[in-house]
Scaffold this motif. Structure first.
Motif, PDB file in Angstrom:
ATOM      1  N   GLY A   1      82.479 -36.154  13.055  1.00 12.34           N
ATOM      2  CA  GLY A   1      81.679 -35.091  13.872  1.00 12.34           C
ATOM      3  C   GLY A   1      80.166 -34.941  13.500  1.00 12.34           C
ATOM      4  N   SER A   2      80.180 -34.734  11.822  1.00  9.55           N
ATOM      5  CA  SER A   2      78.817 -34.596  11.338  1.00  9.55           C
ATOM      6  C   SER A   2      77.853 -35.831  11.652  1.00  9.55           C
ATOM      7  N   VAL A   3      78.632 -36.976  11.505  1.00  5.59           N
ATOM      8  CA  VAL A   3      77.643 -38.253  11.699  1.00  5.59           C
ATOM      9  C   VAL A   3      77.080 -38.511  13.238  1.00  5.59           C
ATOM     10  N   VAL A   4      78.112 -37.989  14.235  1.00  5.67           N
ATOM     11  CA  VAL A   4      77.840 -38.069  15.585  1.00  5.67           C
ATOM     12  C   VAL A   4      76.658 -37.037  15.808  1.00  5.67           C
ATOM     13  N   LEU A   5      76.619 -35.876  15.534  1.00  4.58           N
ATOM     14  CA  LEU A   5      75.592 -34.851  15.702  1.00  4.58           C
ATOM     15  C   LEU A   5      74.354 -35.112  14.946  1.00  4.58           C
ATOM     16  N   ALA A   6      74.281 -35.777  13.838  1.00  3.96           N
ATOM     17  CA  ALA A   6      73.197 -36.104  13.367  1.00  3.96           C
ATOM     18  C   ALA A   6      72.600 -37.302  13.936  1.00  3.96           C
TER      19      ALA A   6
ATOM     20  N   THR B   1      75.908 -16.458  12.643  1.00  2.00           N
ATOM     21  CA  THR B   1      74.448 -16.950  12.373  1.00  2.00           C
ATOM     22  C   THR B   1      74.203 -18.416  12.901  1.00  2.00           C
ATOM     23  N   ALA B   2      75.025 -19.213  12.632  1.00  2.00           N
ATOM     24  CA  ALA B   2      75.076 -20.520  13.123  1.00  2.00           C
ATOM     25  C   ALA B   2      74.508 -20.649  14.607  1.00  2.00           C
ATOM     26  N   ALA B   3      75.447 -19.786  15.326  1.00  4.44           N
ATOM     27  CA  ALA B   3      75.109 -19.710  16.804  1.00  4.44           C
ATOM     28  C   ALA B   3      73.703 -19.442  17.209  1.00  4.44           C
ATOM     29  N   PHE B   4      73.383 -18.360  16.320  1.00  3.21           N
ATOM     30  CA  PHE B   4      71.978 -17.684  16.514  1.00  3.21           C
ATOM     31  C   PHE B   4      70.810 -18.899  16.268  1.00  3.21           C
TER      32      PHE B   4
ATOM     33  N   ARG C   1      66.736 -21.429  16.946  1.00  2.00           N
ATOM     34  CA  ARG C   1      65.851 -22.125  15.878  1.00  2.00           C
ATOM     35  C   ARG C   1      65.057 -21.322  14.955  1.00  2.00           C
ATOM     36  N   SER C   2      65.388 -20.100  14.722  1.00  2.00           N
ATOM     37  CA  SER C   2      64.893 -19.173  13.662  1.00  2.00           C
ATOM     38  C   SER C   2      65.246 -19.795  12.383  1.00  2.00           C
ATOM     39  N   GLN C   3      64.026 -19.944  11.601  1.00  2.00           N
ATOM     40  CA  GLN C   3      64.212 -20.316  10.228  1.00  2.00           C
ATOM     41  C   GLN C   3      65.222 -19.400   9.276  1.00  2.00           C
ATOM     42  N   TRP C   4      65.228 -18.263   9.337  1.00  2.00           N
ATOM     43  CA  TRP C   4      66.013 -17.399   8.386  1.00  2.00           C
ATOM     44  C   TRP C   4      67.251 -17.623   8.796  1.00  2.00           C
ATOM     45  N   ALA C   5      67.644 -17.754   9.985  1.00  2.83           N
ATOM     46  CA  ALA C   5      69.178 -18.135  10.424  1.00  2.83           C
ATOM     47  C   ALA C   5      69.598 -19.547  10.236  1.00  2.83           C
ATOM     48  N   TYR C   6      68.439 -20.363  10.201  1.00  4.37           N
ATOM     49  CA  TYR C   6      68.859 -21.914   9.890  1.00  4.37           C
ATOM     50  C   TYR C   6      69.100 -21.820   8.302  1.00  4.37           C
ATOM     51  N   ALA C   7      68.367 -21.286   7.431  1.00  4.88           N
ATOM     52  CA  ALA C   7      68.335 -21.420   6.204  1.00  4.88           C
ATOM     53  C   ALA C   7      69.855 -20.985   5.756  1.00  4.88           C
ATOM     54  N   LEU C   8      70.382 -19.617   6.186  1.00  4.88           N
ATOM     55  CA  LEU C   8      71.638 -19.138   5.902  1.00  4.88           C
ATOM     56  C   LEU C   8      72.707 -20.156   6.168  1.00  4.88           C
ATOM     57  N   THR C   9      72.643 -20.632   7.566  1.00  4.10           N
ATOM     58  CA  THR C   9      73.557 -21.628   8.025  1.00  4.10           C
ATOM     59  C   THR C   9      73.650 -22.981   7.038  1.00  4.10           C
ATOM     60  N   TYR C  10      72.469 -23.331   6.662  1.00  3.47           N
ATOM     61  CA  TYR C  10      72.422 -24.594   5.667  1.00  3.47           C
ATOM     62  C   TYR C  10      73.212 -24.446   4.450  1.00  3.47           C
ATOM     63  N   TYR C  11      72.753 -23.281   3.691  1.00  2.00           N
ATOM     64  CA  TYR C  11      73.273 -22.839   2.356  1.00  2.00           C
ATOM     65  C   TYR C  11      74.728 -22.496   2.542  1.00  2.00           C
ATOM     66  N   TRP C  12      74.906 -21.624   3.515  1.00  2.00           N
ATOM     67  CA  TRP C  12      76.405 -21.132   3.685  1.00  2.00           C
ATOM     68  C   TRP C  12      77.198 -22.452   4.297  1.00  2.00           C
TER      69      TRP C  12
ATOM     70  N   ALA D   1      82.695 -25.346  12.753  1.00  2.82           N
ATOM     71  CA  ALA D   1      81.536 -25.277  13.634  1.00  2.82           C
ATOM     72  C   ALA D   1      80.194 -25.143  12.651  1.00  2.82           C
ATOM     73  N   VAL D   2      80.270 -24.416  11.599  1.00  2.00           N
ATOM     74  CA  VAL D   2      79.306 -24.097  10.906  1.00  2.00           C
ATOM     75  C   VAL D   2      78.763 -25.401  10.077  1.00  2.00           C
ATOM     76  N   VAL D   3      79.442 -26.107   9.651  1.00  2.00           N
ATOM     77  CA  VAL D   3      79.004 -27.218   8.912  1.00  2.00           C
ATOM     78  C   VAL D   3      78.515 -28.311   9.875  1.00  2.00           C
ATOM     79  N   TRP D   4      79.042 -28.571  10.865  1.00  2.00           N
ATOM     80  CA  TRP D   4      78.415 -29.567  12.102  1.00  2.00           C
ATOM     81  C   TRP D   4      77.113 -28.783  12.403  1.00  2.00           C
ATOM     82  N   ALA D   5      76.970 -27.438  12.793  1.00  2.00           N
ATOM     83  CA  ALA D   5      75.607 -26.816  13.150  1.00  2.00           C
ATOM     84  C   ALA D   5      74.556 -27.177  12.174  1.00  2.00           C
ATOM     85  N   ALA D   6      75.175 -26.865  10.806  1.00  2.00           N
ATOM     86  CA  ALA D   6      74.020 -27.337   9.672  1.00  2.00           C
ATOM     87  C   ALA D   6      73.600 -28.501   9.575  1.00  2.00           C
ATOM     88  N   VAL D   7      74.538 -29.439   9.779  1.00  2.00           N
ATOM     89  CA  VAL D   7      74.179 -30.980   9.907  1.00  2.00           C
ATOM     90  C   VAL D   7      73.170 -31.255  11.156  1.00  2.00           C
TER      91      VAL D   7
END
Length: 252
Positions: A27-32, A89-92, A97-108, A141-147
Protein backbone atom coordinates in the motif's frame (compact mmCIF):
# COMPACT_ATOMS: atom_id res chain seq x y z
CA UNK A 1 -13.63 -26.04 21.30
CA UNK A 2 -10.78 -24.54 23.31
CA UNK A 3 -8.35 -25.43 20.54
CA UNK A 4 -10.58 -23.78 17.95
CA UNK A 5 -10.82 -20.58 19.98
CA UNK A 6 -7.05 -20.56 20.48
CA UNK A 7 -6.52 -20.85 16.73
CA UNK A 8 -8.83 -17.90 16.12
CA UNK A 9 -7.00 -15.64 18.57
CA UNK A 10 -4.56 -13.17 17.04
CA UNK A 11 -0.99 -14.40 17.37
CA UNK A 12 1.94 -12.04 16.73
CA UNK A 13 3.88 -13.13 13.64
CA UNK A 14 1.13 -15.52 12.66
CA UNK A 15 -0.29 -15.61 9.12
CA UNK A 16 -2.57 -12.59 9.55
CA UNK A 17 0.27 -10.51 11.04
CA UNK A 18 2.61 -11.26 8.14
CA UNK A 19 -0.17 -10.59 5.64
CA UNK A 20 -0.74 -7.16 7.16
CA UNK A 21 2.98 -6.35 7.18
CA UNK A 22 3.03 -7.15 3.46
CA UNK A 23 -0.09 -5.06 2.93
CA UNK A 24 1.46 -2.00 4.52
CA UNK A 25 4.50 -2.25 2.23
CA UNK A 26 2.46 -2.75 -0.93
CA UNK A 27 0.00 0.00 0.00
CA UNK A 28 2.83 2.41 0.78
CA UNK A 29 4.48 1.83 -2.59
CA UNK A 30 1.20 2.27 -4.46
CA UNK A 31 0.35 5.50 -2.63
CA UNK A 32 3.83 6.93 -3.18
CA UNK A 33 3.64 6.18 -6.91
CA UNK A 34 0.13 7.58 -7.28
CA UNK A 35 1.03 10.71 -5.32
CA UNK A 36 4.15 11.39 -7.38
CA UNK A 37 2.31 10.85 -10.64
CA UNK A 38 -0.36 13.43 -9.85
CA UNK A 39 1.73 15.74 -7.65
CA UNK A 40 0.75 19.44 -7.81
CA UNK A 41 -2.41 18.58 -9.74
CA UNK A 42 -6.08 18.91 -8.99
CA UNK A 43 -6.25 15.12 -8.99
CA UNK A 44 -3.81 14.93 -6.08
CA UNK A 45 -5.98 17.28 -4.03
CA UNK A 46 -9.12 15.21 -4.55
CA UNK A 47 -7.30 11.93 -4.02
CA UNK A 48 -5.95 13.21 -0.69
CA UNK A 49 -9.37 14.41 0.39
CA UNK A 50 -10.97 11.17 -0.73
CA UNK A 51 -8.38 9.32 1.35
CA UNK A 52 -9.30 11.46 4.35
CA UNK A 53 -13.02 10.81 3.86
CA UNK A 54 -12.47 7.06 3.62
CA UNK A 55 -10.50 7.16 6.87
CA UNK A 56 -13.24 9.10 8.62
CA UNK A 57 -16.04 6.98 7.15
CA UNK A 58 -14.45 3.85 8.57
CA UNK A 59 -12.73 4.95 11.77
CA UNK A 60 -15.38 7.29 13.20
CA UNK A 61 -17.95 4.45 13.32
CA UNK A 62 -15.27 2.30 14.97
CA UNK A 63 -14.84 5.00 17.58
CA UNK A 64 -18.59 5.10 18.14
CA UNK A 65 -18.64 1.31 18.38
CA UNK A 66 -16.12 1.37 21.22
CA UNK A 67 -18.44 3.70 23.15
CA UNK A 68 -21.51 1.46 22.91
CA UNK A 69 -22.66 0.21 26.32
CA UNK A 70 -21.84 -3.37 25.35
CA UNK A 71 -18.28 -2.40 24.40
CA UNK A 72 -17.49 0.37 26.87
CA UNK A 73 -14.31 -0.05 28.88
CA UNK A 74 -12.63 3.04 30.28
CA UNK A 75 -9.25 1.38 29.83
CA UNK A 76 -9.51 1.10 26.04
CA UNK A 77 -12.60 2.90 24.71
CA UNK A 78 -11.50 6.51 25.03
CA UNK A 79 -9.57 7.93 22.04
CA UNK A 80 -6.55 8.76 24.19
CA UNK A 81 -3.93 6.44 22.74
CA UNK A 82 -1.51 8.18 20.42
CA UNK A 83 -2.73 6.02 17.54
CA UNK A 84 -6.23 7.51 18.00
CA UNK A 85 -4.88 11.05 17.82
CA UNK A 86 -2.65 10.04 14.91
CA UNK A 87 -5.44 8.96 12.56
CA UNK A 88 -7.46 12.08 13.35
CA UNK A 89 -4.42 14.26 12.68
CA UNK A 90 -3.63 12.32 9.50
CA UNK A 91 -7.13 12.87 8.13
CA UNK A 92 -6.84 16.59 8.87
CA UNK A 93 -3.43 16.74 7.19
CA UNK A 94 -4.74 14.99 4.07
CA UNK A 95 -7.66 17.39 3.81
CA UNK A 96 -5.88 20.67 4.58
CA UNK A 97 -2.15 20.07 3.88
CA UNK A 98 -1.51 21.81 7.19
CA UNK A 99 2.21 21.67 7.99
CA UNK A 100 1.78 21.07 11.72
CA UNK A 101 -0.69 18.23 11.09
CA UNK A 102 1.59 16.76 8.42
CA UNK A 103 4.58 16.88 10.78
CA UNK A 104 2.72 15.01 13.52
CA UNK A 105 1.54 12.46 10.96
CA UNK A 106 5.09 12.05 9.70
CA UNK A 107 6.74 11.55 13.09
CA UNK A 108 3.96 9.53 14.70
CA UNK A 109 3.19 7.55 11.56
CA UNK A 110 6.73 6.58 10.62
CA UNK A 111 8.28 5.92 14.05
CA UNK A 112 5.70 5.23 16.76
CA UNK A 113 2.98 3.54 14.71
CA UNK A 114 5.34 0.97 13.12
CA UNK A 115 6.51 0.01 16.61
CA UNK A 116 2.90 -0.75 17.56
CA UNK A 117 2.54 -2.84 14.42
CA UNK A 118 5.76 -4.79 14.91
CA UNK A 119 4.96 -5.60 18.55
CA UNK A 120 1.16 -5.28 18.65
CA UNK A 121 -0.51 -5.09 22.06
CA UNK A 122 -3.61 -6.79 20.71
CA UNK A 123 -5.46 -9.28 22.88
CA UNK A 124 -8.35 -9.99 20.53
CA UNK A 125 -9.69 -12.58 18.09
CA UNK A 126 -8.04 -12.78 14.70
CA UNK A 127 -9.46 -11.54 11.38
CA UNK A 128 -12.29 -10.82 10.65
CA UNK A 129 -13.23 -9.78 14.20
CA UNK A 130 -14.14 -6.10 14.43
CA UNK A 131 -11.56 -5.39 17.16
CA UNK A 132 -8.84 -6.81 14.92
CA UNK A 133 -9.97 -4.68 11.97
CA UNK A 134 -10.26 -1.56 14.12
CA UNK A 135 -6.73 -1.93 15.51
CA UNK A 136 -5.04 -2.54 12.19
CA UNK A 137 -7.08 -0.04 10.18
CA UNK A 138 -5.98 2.77 12.50
CA UNK A 139 -2.32 1.93 12.17
CA UNK A 140 -2.30 1.19 8.46
CA UNK A 141 -4.13 4.43 7.65
CA UNK A 142 -1.64 6.60 9.54
CA UNK A 143 1.43 5.02 7.94
CA UNK A 144 -0.12 5.23 4.48
CA UNK A 145 -1.07 8.88 5.02
CA UNK A 146 2.49 9.74 6.11
CA UNK A 147 3.95 7.98 3.06
CA UNK A 148 1.49 9.60 0.64
CA UNK A 149 2.07 13.10 2.01
CA UNK A 150 5.86 12.74 2.04
CA UNK A 151 6.92 10.57 -0.91
CA UNK A 152 3.73 11.11 -2.84
CA UNK A 153 2.77 14.78 -2.93
CA UNK A 154 6.11 16.03 -1.60
CA UNK A 155 5.60 17.54 1.83
CA UNK A 156 8.72 17.70 3.99
CA UNK A 157 9.55 18.00 7.72
CA UNK A 158 12.02 20.51 9.15
CA UNK A 159 13.75 21.07 12.48
CA UNK A 160 11.03 23.42 13.67
CA UNK A 161 8.48 20.71 12.92
CA UNK A 162 10.46 18.25 15.01
CA UNK A 163 10.51 20.43 18.12
CA UNK A 164 6.89 21.46 17.72
CA UNK A 165 5.82 17.82 17.34
CA UNK A 166 7.95 16.82 20.31
CA UNK A 167 6.31 19.51 22.44
CA UNK A 168 2.84 18.31 21.46
CA UNK A 169 3.78 14.71 22.22
CA UNK A 170 5.28 15.55 25.61
CA UNK A 171 2.19 17.58 26.55
CA UNK A 172 0.01 14.63 25.59
CA UNK A 173 2.21 12.37 27.72
CA UNK A 174 1.95 14.59 30.78
CA UNK A 175 -1.84 14.80 30.48
CA UNK A 176 -2.10 11.04 30.05
CA UNK A 177 0.12 10.37 33.07
CA UNK A 178 -2.21 12.43 35.22
CA UNK A 179 -5.36 10.93 33.70
CA UNK A 180 -4.06 7.37 33.99
CA UNK A 181 -3.23 7.89 37.65
CA UNK A 182 -6.69 9.31 38.31
CA UNK A 183 -8.70 6.82 36.27
CA UNK A 184 -6.62 3.71 36.82
CA UNK A 185 -5.92 3.36 33.09
CA UNK A 186 -2.73 3.01 31.08
CA UNK A 187 -3.19 4.97 27.86
CA UNK A 188 0.05 5.27 25.95
CA UNK A 189 1.59 2.64 28.25
CA UNK A 190 2.90 5.57 30.26
CA UNK A 191 2.12 4.21 33.72
CA UNK A 192 3.27 0.64 33.07
CA UNK A 193 4.61 -1.44 30.19
CA UNK A 194 2.34 -3.55 27.99
CA UNK A 195 2.14 -7.22 28.84
CA UNK A 196 3.31 -8.26 25.37
CA UNK A 197 7.02 -8.00 24.48
CA UNK A 198 8.02 -4.55 23.18
CA UNK A 199 10.98 -2.21 22.83
CA UNK A 200 10.08 -0.77 26.24
CA UNK A 201 11.40 -3.97 27.81
CA UNK A 202 14.90 -2.80 26.85
CA UNK A 203 14.53 0.59 28.54
CA UNK A 204 14.42 -0.27 32.24
CA UNK A 205 11.62 -0.07 34.76
CA UNK A 206 9.09 2.66 35.44
CA UNK A 207 9.59 5.63 35.41
CA UNK A 208 13.04 5.33 33.88
CA UNK A 209 11.81 3.87 30.62
CA UNK A 210 9.84 7.07 30.00
CA UNK A 211 13.03 9.14 29.98
CA UNK A 212 14.85 6.61 27.80
CA UNK A 213 11.87 6.50 25.46
CA UNK A 214 11.94 10.29 25.14
CA UNK A 215 15.67 10.42 24.37
CA UNK A 216 15.50 7.54 21.88
CA UNK A 217 12.41 9.02 20.28
CA UNK A 218 13.99 12.43 19.79
CA UNK A 219 17.10 10.84 18.34
CA UNK A 220 14.98 8.81 15.94
CA UNK A 221 12.99 11.87 14.90
CA UNK A 222 16.22 13.76 14.29
CA UNK A 223 17.46 10.94 12.06
CA UNK A 224 14.29 11.01 9.93
CA UNK A 225 14.43 14.82 9.70
CA UNK A 226 18.11 15.27 8.86
CA UNK A 227 18.10 13.84 5.29
CA UNK A 228 15.41 16.29 4.16
CA UNK A 229 17.17 19.31 5.67
CA UNK A 230 20.54 18.32 4.18
CA UNK A 231 19.02 17.89 0.75
CA UNK A 232 17.31 21.28 0.97
CA UNK A 233 20.50 23.06 2.11
CA UNK A 234 22.56 21.54 -0.72
CA UNK A 235 20.05 22.36 -3.42
CA UNK A 236 17.60 25.06 -2.26
CA UNK A 237 16.22 25.54 -5.74
CA UNK A 238 15.38 21.86 -6.03
CA UNK A 239 13.89 21.52 -2.56
CA UNK A 240 10.24 20.52 -2.72
CA UNK A 241 7.96 23.12 -1.12
CA UNK A 242 6.34 22.07 2.09
CA UNK A 243 2.87 22.85 0.81
CA UNK A 244 2.16 21.29 -2.58
CA UNK A 245 1.28 23.75 -5.33
CA UNK A 246 -2.15 22.37 -6.10
CA UNK A 247 -4.23 24.39 -8.54
CA UNK A 248 -6.56 26.89 -6.94
CA UNK A 249 -10.20 25.98 -6.94
CA UNK A 250 -13.27 28.15 -6.53
CA UNK A 251 -14.47 25.52 -4.03
CA UNK A 252 -11.35 25.86 -1.88
Amino acid sequence: MDLLLAERTFVPYGPSHWALMALIVVGSVVLAVVGRRYRDSEGARWFARGFALVMLAFLVPMLVYRHLPSQWDVEVSLPFHLCDLAWMTAAFALWTRSQWAYALTYYWGLTLTPQAMITPALDAPDFPHIDFIDFWAQHLAVVWAAVFLTWGIGMRPGWRDLWRSAAVTVCWGVVMLVFNEWAGTNYGFLNSKPENPSLLDLMGGWPWYLGVELVVGLAGWALVTWPWTVRASRSPAAATPRRPRWPRSSRG
